[in-house]
Design a protein around this motif. Structure first.
Motif, PDB file in Angstrom:
ATOM      1  N   LEU A  20       0.800  -0.938  -0.090  1.00  0.00           N
ATOM      2  CA  LEU A  20       0.168   0.049  -0.140  1.00  0.00           C
ATOM      3  C   LEU A  20       1.344   1.278  -0.456  1.00  0.00           C
ATOM      4  O   LEU A  20       0.496   2.050  -0.871  1.00  0.00           O
ATOM      5  CB  LEU A  20      -0.935  -0.094   0.946  1.00  0.00           C
ATOM      6  CG  LEU A  20      -1.745   0.944   1.368  1.00  0.00           C
ATOM      7  CD1 LEU A  20      -3.064   1.324   0.658  1.00  0.00           C
ATOM      8  CD2 LEU A  20      -2.397   1.185   2.800  1.00  0.00           C
ATOM      9  N   VAL A  21       1.774   1.548   0.517  1.00  0.00           N
ATOM     10  CA  VAL A  21       2.718   2.770   1.176  1.00  0.00           C
ATOM     11  C   VAL A  21       3.648   2.753  -0.205  1.00  0.00           C
ATOM     12  O   VAL A  21       3.852   2.879  -0.345  1.00  0.00           O
ATOM     13  CB  VAL A  21       3.329   2.486   1.555  1.00  0.00           C
ATOM     14  CG1 VAL A  21       2.375   2.234   4.145  1.00  0.00           C
ATOM     15  CG2 VAL A  21       3.710   1.108   2.710  1.00  0.00           C
ATOM     16  N   MET A  22       4.503   1.712  -0.777  1.00  0.00           N
ATOM     17  CA  MET A  22       5.249   1.529  -1.782  1.00  0.00           C
ATOM     18  C   MET A  22       4.883   1.652  -3.358  1.00  0.00           C
ATOM     19  O   MET A  22       5.521   2.466  -3.413  1.00  0.00           O
ATOM     20  CB  MET A  22       6.442   0.199  -1.582  1.00  0.00           C
ATOM     21  CG  MET A  22       7.152   0.431  -0.215  1.00  0.00           C
ATOM     22  SD  MET A  22       8.219   1.294   0.159  1.00  0.00           S
ATOM     23  CE  MET A  22       9.132   1.554  -1.379  1.00  0.00           C
ATOM     24  N   ALA A 286      -2.476   6.068   7.201  1.00  0.00           N
ATOM     25  CA  ALA A 286      -0.468   5.688   6.869  1.00  0.00           C
ATOM     26  C   ALA A 286       0.053   6.448   5.471  1.00  0.00           C
ATOM     27  O   ALA A 286       1.072   7.074   5.590  1.00  0.00           O
ATOM     28  CB  ALA A 286      -1.160   3.722   6.909  1.00  0.00           C
ATOM     29  N   LEU A 287      -1.175   6.802   4.715  1.00  0.00           N
ATOM     30  CA  LEU A 287       0.531   7.432   3.422  1.00  0.00           C
ATOM     31  C   LEU A 287       0.652   8.985   4.134  1.00  0.00           C
ATOM     32  O   LEU A 287       1.238   9.113   2.933  1.00  0.00           O
ATOM     33  CB  LEU A 287      -1.509   7.936   2.743  1.00  0.00           C
ATOM     34  CG  LEU A 287      -1.760   5.748   2.085  1.00  0.00           C
ATOM     35  CD1 LEU A 287      -2.467   6.008   0.491  1.00  0.00           C
ATOM     36  CD2 LEU A 287      -0.623   5.192   1.349  1.00  0.00           C
ATOM     37  N   ILE A 288      -0.432   9.836   4.514  1.00  0.00           N
ATOM     38  CA  ILE A 288       0.307  10.976   4.903  1.00  0.00           C
ATOM     39  C   ILE A 288       1.519  10.948   5.699  1.00  0.00           C
ATOM     40  O   ILE A 288       2.702  11.632   5.736  1.00  0.00           O
ATOM     41  CB  ILE A 288      -0.785  11.918   6.222  1.00  0.00           C
ATOM     42  CG1 ILE A 288      -1.790  11.760   4.983  1.00  0.00           C
ATOM     43  CG2 ILE A 288      -0.061  13.175   6.394  1.00  0.00           C
ATOM     44  CD1 ILE A 288      -3.015  12.346   5.277  1.00  0.00           C
ATOM     45  N   THR A 289       1.466  10.066   6.985  1.00  0.00           N
ATOM     46  CA  THR A 289       2.877  10.014   7.673  1.00  0.00           C
ATOM     47  C   THR A 289       3.807   9.381   6.994  1.00  0.00           C
ATOM     48  O   THR A 289       5.148   9.332   7.378  1.00  0.00           O
ATOM     49  CB  THR A 289       2.241   9.049   9.111  1.00  0.00           C
ATOM     50  OG1 THR A 289       1.842   7.434   8.561  1.00  0.00           O
ATOM     51  CG2 THR A 289       1.204   9.394  10.275  1.00  0.00           C
ATOM     52  N   TRP A 290       3.820   8.406   5.859  1.00  0.00           N
ATOM     53  CA  TRP A 290       5.022   8.019   5.465  1.00  0.00           C
ATOM     54  C   TRP A 290       5.142   8.699   4.181  1.00  0.00           C
ATOM     55  O   TRP A 290       6.181   9.240   4.344  1.00  0.00           O
ATOM     56  CB  TRP A 290       4.106   6.844   4.430  1.00  0.00           C
ATOM     57  CG  TRP A 290       4.739   6.071   2.758  1.00  0.00           C
ATOM     58  CD1 TRP A 290       5.095   6.677   1.416  1.00  0.00           C
ATOM     59  CD2 TRP A 290       5.751   5.150   3.387  1.00  0.00           C
ATOM     60  NE1 TRP A 290       6.331   6.115   1.148  1.00  0.00           N
ATOM     61  CE2 TRP A 290       6.289   5.325   2.301  1.00  0.00           C
ATOM     62  CE3 TRP A 290       6.197   4.582   3.894  1.00  0.00           C
ATOM     63  CZ2 TRP A 290       7.748   3.850   2.117  1.00  0.00           C
ATOM     64  CZ3 TRP A 290       6.874   3.546   4.673  1.00  0.00           C
ATOM     65  CH2 TRP A 290       7.546   3.603   2.935  1.00  0.00           C
TER      66      TRP A 290
END
Length: 392
Positions: A20-22, A286-290
């Motif tokens: 998801l994040v990558m 999670a995406l914002i903190t990434w």
């Protein structure tokens, strides 16, 4: 940025949370990492270079504390270079990186690059964490007069030994028995995350305790130097306390997003389907903190130099100066002649006791100056309040 997700992405059968994040705006994310790391790298080097017009009298002596601060900056610089190189390859050769997802592929170079670059970044930042822990230990030992340049060898052995051991152990457990079969379960990933975040959590928990004890010991030293606790001593103790606070503030700002992001991703991994609508806010967080991690992690190097030395200015002086040795020889002769003038009306035993007090005060001044290196205002006040300056 430095995250154990970089290593787990090298697994072809990576988990859904890592995927998801990558895969979230990889071009934007790599561009953010390159921009943040480049700015931090340039400003860090600018901070460390000697400046024109810098007074040689105020240049700090070599000490274990100053050496540790320099090594922390070097780890940040090398880690930033790793981030720039890795992100540049990801942006410039997307087809090369896409081969990482191929299971049982014949081309091993994409996976080798993925693992090697991730290990380089993780190792350097982990070493920086250990050096920061050593700085807190050394500051406390310096005030207790139990440290010196000889202890730097022990710090090197502990820092590099633990950083390499934990990094290799975490990677070995993650990729066991082979790269194509890693991430089949949390039993592979959890040991890797523990070895990655152990030094970070150590700094967060132990360093504030050591800094607090050091500040208390500094106050006792300043009170015992002349038997009184003047405004100068109070201000000097406060500045050392503020310096420690700035160091921990920078560390918390740069790495708290990693802990938050990892907690959110672990929560998503525990869900049967991370794409469910009730988990939308958690996925967004999670995406914002990434992305925040990609900005703040590389900026640690520059922010630490501000906490260590303050803003040193733009005027760089690349010429070698040999006048420092000349000044040291002149100052030593001056101190030898004028530091202990013979009072006419004092008895000899009083004069001898004052010599002993002056020697003790000099040792105290050296310990305090190691903790306030780079702070010129503190150095000035320390010099004015010292017995040598007052002509004891």
């Amino acid at each position: 940025m430095a995250s154990p997700r970089l290593e787990t992405y090298c697994c072809p059968n990576r988990d859904a949370a890592t995927q998801l994040v990558m895969n979230f705006q990889p071009e934007v994310f790599c561009g953010v990492c390159i921009g943040s790391a480049s700015i931090s790298l340039l400003l860090t080097i600018l901070q460390l270079l000697p400046k024109k017009g810098q007074s040689l009298r105020k240049m700090p002596k070599a000490s274990s504390s100053s050496t540790i601060l320099l090594l922390i900056s070097i780890c940040d610089i090398l880690g930033g270079l790793g981030i720039i190189f890795r992100s540049s390859v990801w942006l410039g050769f997307p087809g090369f990186i896409a081969n990482i997802s191929v299971v049982n592929g014949t081309n091993v170079w994409p996976s080798a690059f993925c693992v090697g670059s991730a290990m380089w970044i993780q190792l350097l930042y982990s070493a920086g964490f250990w050096w920061l822990f050593c700085y807190a230990v050394d500051s406390y030992l310096v005030v207790r007069r139990s440290a010196g340049l000889s202890t730097i060898v022990l710090y090197h052995m502990m820092t590099w030994g633990l950083a390499v051991m934990l990094c290799v152990e975490g990677i070995a457990l993650l990729y066991y028995p082979s790269l194509s079969s890693c991430e089949n379960g949390l039993e592979h990933a959890i040991p890797h995350y523990i070895t990655t975040y152990a030094p970070l959590l150590l700094v967060l928990v132990v360093n504030p305790v050591l800094f607090r004890r050091t500040v208390s010991a500094v106050a006792s030293l300043l009170k015992g130097r002349q038997g009184i606790y003047t405004e100068n001593e109070r201000r000097l103790g406060t500045e050392i306390q503020i310096r420690f606070f700035k160091i921990m503030l920078v560390f918390v700002i740069c790495w708290s997003s990693n802990i938050i992001n990892e907690s959110l991703l672990f929560y998503l991994e525990m869900q049967p389907d991370i794409n469910e609508m009730p988990l939308k806010n958690i996925r967004s967080a999670a995406l914002i903190t990434w992305i925040i991690m990609g900005i703040l992690n590389p900026m640690q190097g520059f922010l630490f130099t501000l906490a260590f030395y303050g803003w040193t200015g733009w005027r760089v002086d690349l010429k070698w100066r040999k006048r420092e040795i000349l000044w040291e020889s002149m100052s030593s002769s001056t101190v030898g002649e004028n530091a202990y003038p013979s009072p006419v009306n004092y008895q000899s035993n009083i004069h001898d006791s004052k010599k002993i007090s002056t020697t003790d005060s000099q040792q105290t001044d050296e310990a305090i100056s190691m903790l306030s290196e780079g702070n010129t205002s503190s150095d000035d006040r320390l010099t004015r309040s010292s017995p040598i300056y007052q002509g004891w």
